[in-house]
Structure formats: C-alpha cells, structure tokens
Write an enzyme that holds these catalytic residues in place. Structure first.
Site, short mmCIF file in Angstrom:
data_model
loop_
_atom_site.label_atom_id
_atom_site.label_comp_id
_atom_site.label_asym_id
_atom_site.label_seq_id
_atom_site.Cartn_x
_atom_site.Cartn_y
_atom_site.Cartn_z
N LYS A 4 0.74 -1.18 0.05
CA LYS A 4 -0.06 0.03 0.14
C LYS A 4 0.96 1.19 -0.08
O LYS A 4 2.11 1.28 0.41
CB LYS A 4 -0.96 -0.06 1.24
CG LYS A 4 -1.65 -1.15 1.31
CD LYS A 4 -2.87 -1.20 0.16
CE LYS A 4 -4.15 -2.21 0.26
NZ LYS A 4 -3.44 -3.69 0.12
N ASP A 5 0.29 2.14 -0.50
CA ASP A 5 0.85 3.65 -0.67
C ASP A 5 1.74 3.87 0.73
O ASP A 5 0.92 3.80 1.76
CB ASP A 5 -0.09 4.73 -1.01
CG ASP A 5 -0.38 4.59 -2.52
OD1 ASP A 5 -1.18 3.69 -2.57
OD2 ASP A 5 0.21 5.17 -3.47
N ARG A 6 2.79 4.50 0.83
CA ARG A 6 3.35 5.08 2.33
C ARG A 6 2.61 6.45 2.42
O ARG A 6 2.08 6.73 3.54
CB ARG A 6 4.66 5.63 1.94
CG ARG A 6 5.20 5.90 3.30
CD ARG A 6 6.87 6.45 3.01
NE ARG A 6 6.89 7.90 2.12
CZ ARG A 6 6.63 9.12 2.46
NH1 ARG A 6 6.17 9.40 3.74
NH2 ARG A 6 6.66 10.07 1.71
#
Length: 346
Positions: free
Chosen positions: A81-83
């Site tokens: 998942k995106d940071r």
C-alpha cells in the site's frame, strides 16, 4: 523506446479535468484493503489487521513482527500500500500471539484485529481496495468528475501502471533499460533485479495499452487476443470476433496485454503482431526474454479495469472521491483522468 509510458494517453481526452492537488495531507488519501477471505481462528500464522499512517507496508509489518518478538522474515501481505496516506490492510506473521498483537503501541500503526490462520498470507490474496481521496483546490465541479468516472466505468479505464512504478523521475526505468537493453551490469541483489524487471515490464505494458487506446481498441476484440474472463480469470484466444466483441462490451471478458517474460503466454494473429512490434521497439527480441527469466517469468494483465461503487461530493474548493478497484489497479490512474493537471488531454 520513445513512447511516453509515464504519461500515456487519456481515456477521456474530450472531458475537461478538474485540476487540484493530490495527497496535500495524509488525510487526503485513504485506502482500505478488501480481503479475499477471513482468517479461520486456528493455525500458526497470526493475521493482523492494522491501520498505518505515512509508512510503507514492509516497514509497518516488520515493526509489528519485531513488537511480537517474531522473525520479520516470516511475514506476508496481500499487497503493498502507498506510504503517503492512511491505509488499512491485513498481514500475516508466523508464531504471533493475538492478544499481544492487540496490545501493541507502535508509531504510525494502530492495531485493529488479530486472528490465527493455517497458512501465510500471500501476495494477491485480496479482492481489491476501497479508496477515499480528497482533491484540494479544484477548478472543476463534482458533475465534471462524475462524468469522467461514469465514462471510465462504462467502457473501462486503461490498466496503466502509475508513475510510482517507475521510480523518482523515472530513475528505475532508466536503470532497467541500461541493464536489460543496453547490456550494462546487472544488479547484485535479487530484490533489485526483480524490481527493475517489473519496471521494464510495466513500461512495455503501458505502451501496448496506450497504443490500443489510441487506435480505439481498448474495449474492442482484436483477432488473436488473449481474453480474460471477468468472473473466473480464465484465459482464451479470441477467434470469433462477432461473438467476442459483444462480450467485451458487456464486461464478460477483457483483452489482456503482456508483462513480457520467457514464460508469458502470447496471443495470436494481429494481437501478437501488435505486441511483438512494441517489444522490438524496446530493443529486445523474443529470445532475449530468457536473459531475465529468474527475475520475471512474465504473465498477462487485463488492458482495462472499471471503478465501482462510485461517490463524488463537493467540499468547498475540494472534491471528495470514493471508488473501489480490483487488485493490481492504480488509483492514481483514475485521479490523473479526473484532474488532468499539467497535461494536455488532446
């Protein structure tokens, strides 16, 4: 390879974008993983459901493993998942204790649930992701965004890889070309080899997809297409276009594109010619794919996807978007279509 793989053609070029900015704050980008199944409650692998803020998946899960005094090498997750944002997802840790997990207090991480399961959580073991995104300072209105989303839901959005796949300023793609095409020194680490191969594969996939879109063939059947059944994921060759064409429009099936590799299944006829042309344009021939076989065997990927459960709401000068995507598709491809910031849609 001169094709603009990081800024490929829009699917909605005649619809004006709303502009604005993305991810101005952490709260502007939320992702909630939709799991493929629930943990059984018994087994040796601890499934943890957690929320993370401004952390990438790998660092977050390893921090949880260390907090449980478990081997970080035993962890698993369904997807990265995106940071930058707030995300919830599941991960697995071998040997972890559910009660101890729920008591953990870690920077940037909030534990939500913990249950045992028999097997490790593997990459791809999810249905999709639910996104809630705020675009700040838009110059367009909610109706414009709804029109774009509706168009993408009807015929499909190009299943491009987002720019994050190519590294900062495309650096990973530059390195991949230097090694794979120009014959430069290969990376020493296995992880880095796989990263660069996947980056190169993504670039060629974006080109195949973009050229299909430019030719009006993203949502059309082409002779020899390797089609993917939307319900089961099964693959088959399109031989009867009069039959398969309506099935594409009805979202029963979708054409696939190449993630080039030595073990990738090729389409036939015109579809194969189109893909081979892109591969040759990159500087490689089919026989060259064996050179990076261990780092990327190759596979097929649907050329399009459609957002579902669409929601758009105005919030002063901001827009709130919500939609669900199947696994492997990028929300930034959707926001790029809606914003069209700094790019020509013509």
């Amino acid at each position: 390879m001169d094709y603009p793989v990081e800024s490929p053609p829009f699917a909605t070029p005649t619809l004006s974008g709303v502009g604005g900015s993305l991810k101005a704050s952490l709260e502007d980008f939320r992702v909630d993983e939709v799991p493929a199944y629930s943990p059984s409650g018994t087994g040796t692998h601890l499934f943890v459901h957690f929320e993370k803020r401004d952390l990438d998946t790998k660092r977050a899960v390893e921090a949880i493993a260390r907090g449980l005094e478990c081997d970080p090498r035993s962890v698993g997750w369904a997807g990265l998942k995106d940071r930058r944002g707030i995300t919830t997802q599941w991960a697995s840790i071998e040997g972890g204790d559910p009660d101890k997990a729920l008591e953990l207090r870690l920077d940037g991480i909030r534990m939500l649930d913990a249950k045992l399961h028999e097997q490790k959580l593997r990459t791809g073991h999810l249905k999709g992701n639910r996104f809630q995104i705020r675009l700040r300072g838009v110059h367009g209105d909610a109706d414009g965004a709804r029109e774009i989303l509706s168009a993408l839901a009807e015929t499909g959005c190009p299943n491009y890889f987002g720019p994050q796949r190519f590294g900062w300023n495309g650096n990973n793609l530059t390195r991949a070309r230097r090694w794979i095409v120009d014959g430069g020194r290969a990376p020493r680490k296995r992880f880095e080899k796989k990263l660069l191969v996947s980056t190169f594969q993504a670039a060629l996939f974006n080109e195949v997809t973009g050229r299909r879109l430019e030719d009006g063939l993203l949502a059309e059947a082409v002779a020899g297409d390797l089609m993917k059944k939307e319900d089961s994921g099964g693959l088959f060759i399109a031989e009867d276009l009069e039959t398969e064409g309506p099935r594409v429009k009805a979202w029963e099936i979708s054409p696939t594109g190449p993630m080039f590799g030595a073990k990738m299944r090729w389409p036939e006829a015109e579809a194969q010619i189109r893909e081979a042309r892109v591969l040759e344009g990159s500087g490689l021939e089919r026989a060259d794919l064996a050179s990076f076989r261990k780092a990327g065997e190759g596979t097929r990927r649907a050329l399009r996807f459609r957002p579902t459960d669409l929601e758009v709401a105005a919030e002063g000068e901001n827009l709130l978007l919500a939609f669900t995507l199947r696994k492997g598709s990028y929300a930034t491809v959707i926001t790029r279509e809606i914003m069209k910031s700094g790019e020509s849609a013509a």
